[in-house]
Write an enzyme that holds these catalytic residues in place. Structure first.
Site, mmCIF file in Angstrom:
data_model
loop_
_atom_site.group_PDB
_atom_site.id
_atom_site.type_symbol
_atom_site.label_atom_id
_atom_site.label_comp_id
_atom_site.label_asym_id
_atom_site.label_seq_id
_atom_site.Cartn_x
_atom_site.Cartn_y
_atom_site.Cartn_z
ATOM 1 N N HIS A 70 -3.540 7.037 2.731
ATOM 2 C CA HIS A 70 -3.902 5.832 2.300
ATOM 3 C C HIS A 70 -5.322 5.482 2.625
ATOM 4 O O HIS A 70 -5.763 5.671 3.918
ATOM 5 C CB HIS A 70 -2.705 4.681 2.783
ATOM 6 C CG HIS A 70 -3.209 3.308 2.387
ATOM 7 N ND1 HIS A 70 -3.798 2.900 1.262
ATOM 8 C CD2 HIS A 70 -3.255 2.104 3.068
ATOM 9 C CE1 HIS A 70 -4.186 1.710 1.115
ATOM 10 N NE2 HIS A 70 -3.851 1.006 2.481
ATOM 11 N N ASN A 125 -10.080 -0.413 -0.452
ATOM 12 C CA ASN A 125 -8.731 -0.121 -0.274
ATOM 13 C C ASN A 125 -8.003 -0.539 -1.663
ATOM 14 O O ASN A 125 -8.004 -1.996 -1.840
ATOM 15 C CB ASN A 125 -8.140 -1.024 0.877
ATOM 16 C CG ASN A 125 -7.026 -1.017 1.110
ATOM 17 O OD1 ASN A 125 -5.993 -0.645 0.340
ATOM 18 N ND2 ASN A 125 -6.248 -1.595 2.263
ATOM 19 N N CYS A 160 0.851 -1.300 -0.221
ATOM 20 C CA CYS A 160 -0.074 0.116 0.014
ATOM 21 C C CYS A 160 0.943 1.288 -0.111
ATOM 22 O O CYS A 160 0.313 2.338 -0.131
ATOM 23 C CB CYS A 160 -1.012 0.091 1.328
ATOM 24 S SG CYS A 160 -1.980 -1.440 1.284
HETATM 25 O O1 UT7 Z 1 -3.992 -1.657 3.472
HETATM 26 C C1 UT7 Z 1 -3.103 -1.534 4.548
HETATM 27 C C2 UT7 Z 1 -3.271 -2.887 5.547
HETATM 28 N N1 UT7 Z 1 -4.671 -3.109 5.515
HETATM 29 C C3 UT7 Z 1 -5.334 -2.374 6.716
HETATM 30 O O2 UT7 Z 1 -5.110 -1.272 7.161
HETATM 31 C C4 UT7 Z 1 -6.507 -3.195 7.334
HETATM 32 C C5 UT7 Z 1 -6.582 -2.984 8.721
HETATM 33 N N2 UT7 Z 1 -7.821 -3.764 9.460
HETATM 34 C C6 UT7 Z 1 -8.786 -3.391 9.349
HETATM 35 O O3 UT7 Z 1 -9.250 -2.388 8.745
HETATM 36 C C7 UT7 Z 1 -9.741 -3.885 10.504
HETATM 37 O O4 UT7 Z 1 -9.353 -4.812 11.347
HETATM 38 C C8 UT7 Z 1 -10.810 -4.793 9.596
HETATM 39 C C9 UT7 Z 1 -11.776 -4.096 9.035
HETATM 40 C C10 UT7 Z 1 -9.946 -5.967 8.815
HETATM 41 C C11 UT7 Z 1 -11.607 -5.544 10.721
HETATM 42 O O5 UT7 Z 1 -12.407 -4.822 11.675
HETATM 43 P P1 UT7 Z 1 -12.277 -5.030 13.140
HETATM 44 O O6 UT7 Z 1 -12.960 -3.928 13.906
HETATM 45 O O7 UT7 Z 1 -10.715 -5.069 13.636
HETATM 46 O O8 UT7 Z 1 -12.829 -6.471 13.425
HETATM 47 P P2 UT7 Z 1 -12.282 -7.850 13.874
HETATM 48 O O9 UT7 Z 1 -11.545 -8.389 13.038
HETATM 49 O O10 UT7 Z 1 -11.828 -7.494 15.344
HETATM 50 O O11 UT7 Z 1 -13.593 -8.539 14.092
HETATM 51 C C12 UT7 Z 1 -14.936 -8.064 15.108
HETATM 52 C C13 UT7 Z 1 -15.851 -9.234 14.924
HETATM 53 C C14 UT7 Z 1 -15.589 -10.436 14.657
HETATM 54 O O12 UT7 Z 1 -16.469 -11.344 15.335
HETATM 55 P P3 UT7 Z 1 -16.666 -11.734 16.970
HETATM 56 O O13 UT7 Z 1 -15.209 -12.543 17.032
HETATM 57 O O14 UT7 Z 1 -16.396 -10.452 17.803
HETATM 58 O O15 UT7 Z 1 -17.847 -12.519 17.143
HETATM 59 C C15 UT7 Z 1 -15.442 -11.038 13.539
HETATM 60 O O16 UT7 Z 1 -15.440 -12.396 13.083
HETATM 61 O O17 UT7 Z 1 -16.568 -8.743 13.464
HETATM 62 C C16 UT7 Z 1 -16.418 -10.134 12.631
HETATM 63 N N3 UT7 Z 1 -16.286 -9.923 11.250
HETATM 64 C C17 UT7 Z 1 -17.262 -9.702 10.414
HETATM 65 N N4 UT7 Z 1 -18.425 -9.548 10.503
HETATM 66 C C18 UT7 Z 1 -19.170 -9.300 9.304
HETATM 67 C C19 UT7 Z 1 -14.946 -9.959 10.771
HETATM 68 N N5 UT7 Z 1 -15.194 -9.580 9.434
HETATM 69 C C20 UT7 Z 1 -16.572 -9.423 9.255
HETATM 70 C C21 UT7 Z 1 -17.330 -9.148 8.151
HETATM 71 N N6 UT7 Z 1 -18.732 -8.721 8.335
HETATM 72 N N7 UT7 Z 1 -16.605 -8.957 6.975
#
Ligand code: UT7
Length: 332
Positions: A259, A289, A116
């Site tokens: 970004h 992204n 990125c």
């Molecule tokens: O481009 C540079 C590199 N990439 C980034 O900068 C990405 C950085 N990371 C992020 O943007 C975020 O961590 C994500 C958007 C990927 C995820 O968001 P989060 O708030 O960190 O969610 P999480 O992974 O902590 O998951 C929270 C909950 C989980 O459920 P439980 O365990 O709390 O029951 C996940 O299973 O949300 C669930 N979940 C989803 N639910 C619906 C994870 N992905 C999804 C989804 N739809 N797509």
């Protein structure tokens, strides 16, 4: 010799024809929903390449716009640098395919792998070539066809990424002592954290095999929450360093173009830098992204919306797989 050595003379961007909404992804059978994606990322749609749309074609379309706006002919380009993590082929570089597509007969061309941060890294290398006297005019592209390397059954990643290309033409500043151009740059990396965001298989260390297809290790794997924390920290450091190096403060910045990974990362970066959200450019809602393409697409979009004009001072910051991160202050 003192900066600025180079300025951004023209910009362009291109995306595939097909927009894929959050509801479209849910309809593909991915266990997700529009509300979650908007709340956690700010993304509403992203573009996905179809038949006939390659990294080369998107890059060439974006580059033609940037060259036309810069008033530069193909034969005037000395070097093409293409930041990407999703090249059309593993060998040779996509940059050479773009060079041929554009008819840049004199140009050296190479890809740069910084995920990125790819466009920022490429801009810094391009500026260095100009500063050293090796080039006068450099075409810098950030482009991705991430849809080809994303696991469309993995809701942790497939909701985030999009395809597209952004291009900029860098030229030598016409006179010494001017104030228009690249005022400062900063770049860093930390490979100890590589496995938080990577493609485990498909390279020389673990070539494609029936096993890698079966365990899906040739796709992008990401530890989202960990990456998020590092992104916030590194983007904050990046904005500080570029401002310090340019001897400017947040009050001098007309627009922050970060970004476009996640609106929550963008908000945290702006808060740390002390820049209010009305001076921050956000288009992650429309493009998702697009990795290396995100910053130059956002720049071109910001110019089209009149948010970057002659005289604007813009702070760029990016973070990506590697990890890599970096920043720049540019006056237009
Ligand atoms: O481009 C540079 C590199 N990439 C980034 O900068 C990405 C950085 N990371 C992020 O943007 C975020 O961590 C994500 C958007 C990927 C995820 O968001 P989060 O708030 O960190 O969610 P999480 O992974 O902590 O998951 C929270 C909950 C989980 O459920 P439980 O365990 O709390 O029951 C996940 O299973 O949300 C669930 N979940 C989803 N639910 C619906 C994870 N992905 C999804 C989804 N739809 N797509």
């Amino acid at each position: 010799m003192k900066r600025p050595f180079a300025y951004i003379a023209g910009t362009g961007h291109a995306v595939p024809k097909r927009a894929v909404t959050n509801a479209d992804i849910a309809a593909m059978g991915v266990e997700t929903n529009d509300e979650w994606i908007i709340e956690r990322t700010g993304i509403r749609q992203r573009y996905v390449a179809g038949e006939g749309e390659s990294l080369t074609s998107l890059s060439a379309d974006a580059a033609r716009q940037a060259m036309a706006r810069a008033g530069v002919q193909p034969g005037e380009i000395d070097t093409i640098i293409l930041g990407t993590a999703s090249p059309d082929h593993l060998l040779p570089s996509t940059a050479v395919e773009v060079q041929t597509a554009l008819g840049c007969t004199r140009a050296a061309a190479f890809d740069l792998a910084a995920a990125c941060s790819g466009w920022l890294y490429s801009t810094i290398v391009g500026e260095s070539l100009i500063a050293s006297g090796s080039a006068d005019t450099v075409l810098v592209i950030g482009a991705e066809k991430l849809s080809a390397i994303v696991d469309w059954t993995d809701r942790n990643t497939c909701i985030l990424f999009g395809d597209g290309a952004g291009a900029t033409v860098l030229r030598r500043t016409p006179q010494r002592g001017g104030t228009k151009g690249i005022l400062s740059t900063y770049m860093r990396s930390d490979g100890a954290l590589a496995e938080l965001l990577w493609r485990p298989a498909g390279g020389g260390a673990k070539p494609f095999t029936p096993e890698s297809y079966a365990d899906r290790s040739h796709y992008i794997h990401m530890a989202g929450r960990e990456v998020f924390k590092h992104a916030v920290r590194s983007m904050a450091e990046s904005t500080d360093r570029a401002l310090d190096a340019a001897r400017l403060t947040a009050a001098d910045i007309d627009l922050l173009i970060p970004h476009q990974a996640n609106v929550r990362i963008i908000e945290a970066t702006a808060k740390h830098a002390g820049i209010s959200m009305d001076k921050v450019f956000v288009n992650v809602d429309r493009f998702g992204n697009t990795s290396a393409a995100s910053v130059p697409i956002a720049l071109n979009d910001a110019i089209a919306q009149g948010r970057v004009r002659e005289g604007s001072t813009v702070l760029f910051a990016a973070f990506g797989a590697g990890f890599t991160w970096g920043s720049a202050v540019v006056r237009f």
